[in-house]
Design a protein around this motif. Structure first.
Motif, PDB file in Angstrom:
ATOM      1  N   VAL A 155      30.794  26.005  49.624  1.00  0.00           N
ATOM      2  CA  VAL A 155      31.650  26.646  48.633  1.00  0.00           C
ATOM      3  C   VAL A 155      32.249  27.918  49.210  1.00  0.00           C
ATOM      4  CG1 VAL A 155      31.798  27.552  46.286  1.00  0.00           C
ATOM      5  CG2 VAL A 155      30.136  25.782  46.801  1.00  0.00           C
ATOM      6  N   ILE A 156      33.557  28.123  48.952  1.00  0.00           N
ATOM      7  CA  ILE A 156      34.260  29.329  49.382  1.00  0.00           C
ATOM      8  C   ILE A 156      34.914  29.979  48.175  1.00  0.00           C
ATOM      9  CG2 ILE A 156      36.299  30.172  50.628  1.00  0.00           C
ATOM     10  CD1 ILE A 156      35.687  28.204  52.843  1.00  0.00           C
ATOM     11  N   PHE A 157      34.707  31.288  48.004  1.00  0.00           N
ATOM     12  CA  PHE A 157      35.331  32.055  46.938  1.00  0.00           C
ATOM     13  C   PHE A 157      36.012  33.291  47.524  1.00  0.00           C
ATOM     14  CE2 PHE A 157      31.664  30.232  44.482  1.00  0.00           C
ATOM     15  CZ  PHE A 157      32.411  29.431  43.624  1.00  0.00           C
ATOM     16  N   ASP A 158      37.193  33.601  47.015  1.00  0.00           N
ATOM     17  CA  ASP A 158      37.896  34.820  47.411  1.00  0.00           C
ATOM     18  C   ASP A 158      37.954  35.762  46.212  1.00  0.00           C
ATOM     19  OD1 ASP A 158      39.397  36.729  48.680  1.00  0.00           O
ATOM     20  OD2 ASP A 158      41.153  35.470  49.031  1.00  0.00           O
ATOM     21  N   GLU A 159      37.226  36.869  46.286  1.00  0.00           N
ATOM     22  CA  GLU A 159      37.185  37.887  45.234  1.00  0.00           C
ATOM     23  C   GLU A 159      36.945  37.273  43.852  1.00  0.00           C
ATOM     24  OE1 GLU A 159      37.106  40.905  46.067  1.00  0.00           O
ATOM     25  OE2 GLU A 159      38.219  41.164  47.928  1.00  0.00           O
ATOM     26  N   PRO A 160      35.854  36.549  43.655  1.00  0.00           N
ATOM     27  CA  PRO A 160      35.641  35.862  42.379  1.00  0.00           C
ATOM     28  C   PRO A 160      35.331  36.781  41.203  1.00  0.00           C
ATOM     29  CG  PRO A 160      33.696  35.656  43.760  1.00  0.00           C
ATOM     30  CD  PRO A 160      34.761  36.294  44.612  1.00  0.00           C
ATOM     31  N   VAL A 161      35.005  38.041  41.460  1.00  0.00           N
ATOM     32  CA  VAL A 161      34.662  38.972  40.372  1.00  0.00           C
ATOM     33  C   VAL A 161      35.903  39.492  39.650  1.00  0.00           C
ATOM     34  CG1 VAL A 161      33.650  41.246  39.891  1.00  0.00           C
ATOM     35  CG2 VAL A 161      32.464  39.650  41.391  1.00  0.00           C
ATOM     36  N   ASN A 162      37.054  39.471  40.309  1.00  0.00           N
ATOM     37  CA  ASN A 162      38.268  40.048  39.715  1.00  0.00           C
ATOM     38  C   ASN A 162      38.540  39.462  38.333  1.00  0.00           C
ATOM     39  OD1 ASN A 162      38.631  41.539  42.008  1.00  0.00           O
ATOM     40  ND2 ASN A 162      40.391  40.383  42.772  1.00  0.00           N
ATOM     41  N   GLY A 163      38.735  40.337  37.347  1.00  0.00           N
ATOM     42  CA  GLY A 163      39.079  39.910  36.000  1.00  0.00           C
ATOM     43  C   GLY A 163      37.891  39.644  35.103  1.00  0.00           C
ATOM     44  N   LEU A 164      36.677  39.628  35.643  1.00  0.00           N
ATOM     45  CA  LEU A 164      35.498  39.369  34.822  1.00  0.00           C
ATOM     46  C   LEU A 164      34.984  40.655  34.182  1.00  0.00           C
ATOM     47  CD1 LEU A 164      33.464  36.915  37.094  1.00  0.00           C
ATOM     48  CD2 LEU A 164      35.048  36.352  35.235  1.00  0.00           C
ATOM     49  N   ASP A 165      34.502  40.542  32.947  1.00  0.00           N
ATOM     50  CA  ASP A 165      33.892  41.691  32.289  1.00  0.00           C
ATOM     51  C   ASP A 165      32.443  41.822  32.750  1.00  0.00           C
ATOM     52  OD1 ASP A 165      32.512  39.693  30.930  1.00  0.00           O
ATOM     53  OD2 ASP A 165      33.648  39.934  29.064  1.00  0.00           O
ATOM     54  N   ILE A 166      31.725  42.760  32.167  1.00  0.00           N
ATOM     55  CA  ILE A 166      30.354  43.019  32.625  1.00  0.00           C
ATOM     56  C   ILE A 166      29.467  41.788  32.478  1.00  0.00           C
ATOM     57  CG2 ILE A 166      28.268  44.362  32.174  1.00  0.00           C
ATOM     58  CD1 ILE A 166      30.080  46.713  31.456  1.00  0.00           C
ATOM     59  N   ASP A 167      29.579  41.115  31.333  1.00  0.00           N
ATOM     60  CA  ASP A 167      28.772  39.907  31.136  1.00  0.00           C
ATOM     61  C   ASP A 167      29.175  38.828  32.135  1.00  0.00           C
ATOM     62  OD1 ASP A 167      27.338  41.019  29.077  1.00  0.00           O
ATOM     63  OD2 ASP A 167      28.597  40.186  27.489  1.00  0.00           O
ATOM     64  N   GLY A 168      30.481  38.740  32.400  1.00  0.00           N
ATOM     65  CA  GLY A 168      30.961  37.756  33.360  1.00  0.00           C
ATOM     66  C   GLY A 168      30.465  38.031  34.764  1.00  0.00           C
ATOM     67  N   ILE A 169      30.397  39.288  35.136  1.00  0.00           N
ATOM     68  CA  ILE A 169      29.897  39.651  36.466  1.00  0.00           C
ATOM     69  C   ILE A 169      28.422  39.283  36.597  1.00  0.00           C
ATOM     70  CG2 ILE A 169      29.377  41.605  37.982  1.00  0.00           C
ATOM     71  CD1 ILE A 169      31.957  42.914  36.895  1.00  0.00           C
ATOM     72  N   ARG A 170      27.654  39.543  35.553  1.00  0.00           N
ATOM     73  CA  ARG A 170      26.231  39.170  35.581  1.00  0.00           C
ATOM     74  C   ARG A 170      26.075  37.655  35.685  1.00  0.00           C
ATOM     75  NH1 ARG A 170      24.963  43.176  30.644  1.00  0.00           N
ATOM     76  NH2 ARG A 170      24.548  45.096  31.810  1.00  0.00           N
ATOM     77  N   TRP A 171      26.903  36.939  34.934  1.00  0.00           N
ATOM     78  CA  TRP A 171      26.863  35.472  34.991  1.00  0.00           C
ATOM     79  C   TRP A 171      27.201  34.985  36.398  1.00  0.00           C
ATOM     80  CZ3 TRP A 171      31.513  32.895  36.089  1.00  0.00           C
ATOM     81  CH2 TRP A 171      31.405  31.514  36.148  1.00  0.00           C
ATOM     82  N   LEU A 172      28.242  35.553  36.996  1.00  0.00           N
ATOM     83  CA  LEU A 172      28.660  35.124  38.329  1.00  0.00           C
ATOM     84  C   LEU A 172      27.582  35.419  39.361  1.00  0.00           C
ATOM     85  CD1 LEU A 172      30.901  33.972  40.138  1.00  0.00           C
ATOM     86  CD2 LEU A 172      31.706  36.323  40.453  1.00  0.00           C
ATOM     87  N   ARG A 173      26.975  36.568  39.238  1.00  0.00           N
ATOM     88  CA  ARG A 173      25.909  36.953  40.165  1.00  0.00           C
ATOM     89  C   ARG A 173      24.804  35.898  40.169  1.00  0.00           C
ATOM     90  NH1 ARG A 173      24.005  42.287  38.090  1.00  0.00           N
ATOM     91  NH2 ARG A 173      26.090  42.970  38.708  1.00  0.00           N
ATOM     92  N   LYS A 174      24.402  35.480  38.975  1.00  0.00           N
ATOM     93  CA  LYS A 174      23.350  34.474  38.834  1.00  0.00           C
ATOM     94  C   LYS A 174      23.826  33.114  39.355  1.00  0.00           C
ATOM     95  CE  LYS A 174      20.268  32.434  35.359  1.00  0.00           C
ATOM     96  NZ  LYS A 174      19.888  32.444  33.929  1.00  0.00           N
TER      97      LYS A 174
END
Length: 240
Positions: A155-174
């Motif tokens: 899997v390859i992601f380029d800056e996947p955090v952009n546009g996510l709110d705090i809950d979204g960032i926590r979800w992405l981290r997990k």
């Protein structure tokens, strides 16, 4: 596993990547750091087969990505919510569900997976809205869903955090940690030192088209106070 061996890529006779060698191993979450213009996007495009090196090799599970008979089942790619030329870029007039169904059909993936990944990325309730009506964070989630659609081992992601709110960032981290823990090779370009520090197994620094560091997070930070300090010390011109 994804790797490059002496890969050189250029535009108009000007090298953007020069003799780049690196490996993203199975079960590892590897972050790519570099300032704007360092060649990060070019490297990601080369690794997923959108660009071919003029010298050296790019390999996904030991084979150049463009030689895989069904590349979508080998590597999942999300190059940003609004990335020009992204292989997962949606038609704004389509719904999120229709976009993923189209990708599934084109890539030879079971269409039944569409609803599962919509749930996984938190878009089930908005699956039948037009992509044009999605927020940046929702488009980011849709791109991540597209990358996960085939359950690819890389899997390859380029800056996947952009546009996510705090809950979204926590979800992405997990999510990212879980992908690596499931045995996938995960390669992410990011400029957010805090996120890299929280989840990275390994850090690769690209500057002026060349690899300047490739080490575990602990090794890279070393005696420095934190990741950002270590990075800035590495790329700072001599004498400053």
């Amino acid at each position: 596993m994804m790797s490059t061996v002496g890969a050189t890529v250029g535009y108009g006779g000007r090298p953007v990547l020069s003799n780049v060698s690196l490996t993203v191993g199975d079960g590892r979450l590897v972050y790519l750091l570099g300032r704007n213009g360092a060649g990060k996007s070019t490297l990601l495009r080369a690794m997923c087969g959108m660009l071919r090196p003029s010298e050296g090799a790019v390999l996904v599970d030991g084979v150049p990505p463009w030689q895989h008979p069904r590349p979508a089942t080998t590597i999942g790619v999300h190059l940003g919510a609004d990335a020009a030329g992204s292989p997962t870029g949606p038609n704004p007039a389509h719904t999120g569900r229709r976009h993923l169904r189209w990708l599934a059909a084109a890539g030879g993936t079971d269409v039944a997976r569409v609803d599962r990944v919509l749930v996984r990325v938190g878009l089930a309730a908005d699956a039948d809205r037009r992509v044009a009506d999605y927020s940046l964070g929702m488009r980011q989630r849709l791109g991540i869903a597209a990358a996960l659609l085939s359950d690819a081992p890389n899997v390859i992601f380029d800056e996947p955090v952009n546009g996510l709110d705090i809950d979204g960032i926590r979800w992405l981290r997990k999510l990212l940690r879980g992908l690596a823990d499931d045995g996938r090779a995960v390669f992410i370009a990011s400029h957010l030192f805090d996120e890299v520090s929280r989840t990275a197994d390994r850090v690769i620094v690209l500057d002026k088209g060349r690899v300047h560091a490739d080490a575990s997070l602990t090794e890279f930070v070393g005696a420095h106070a934190d990741l950002e300090t270590a990075y800035l010390d590495l790329i700072r011109p001599a004498g400053r």
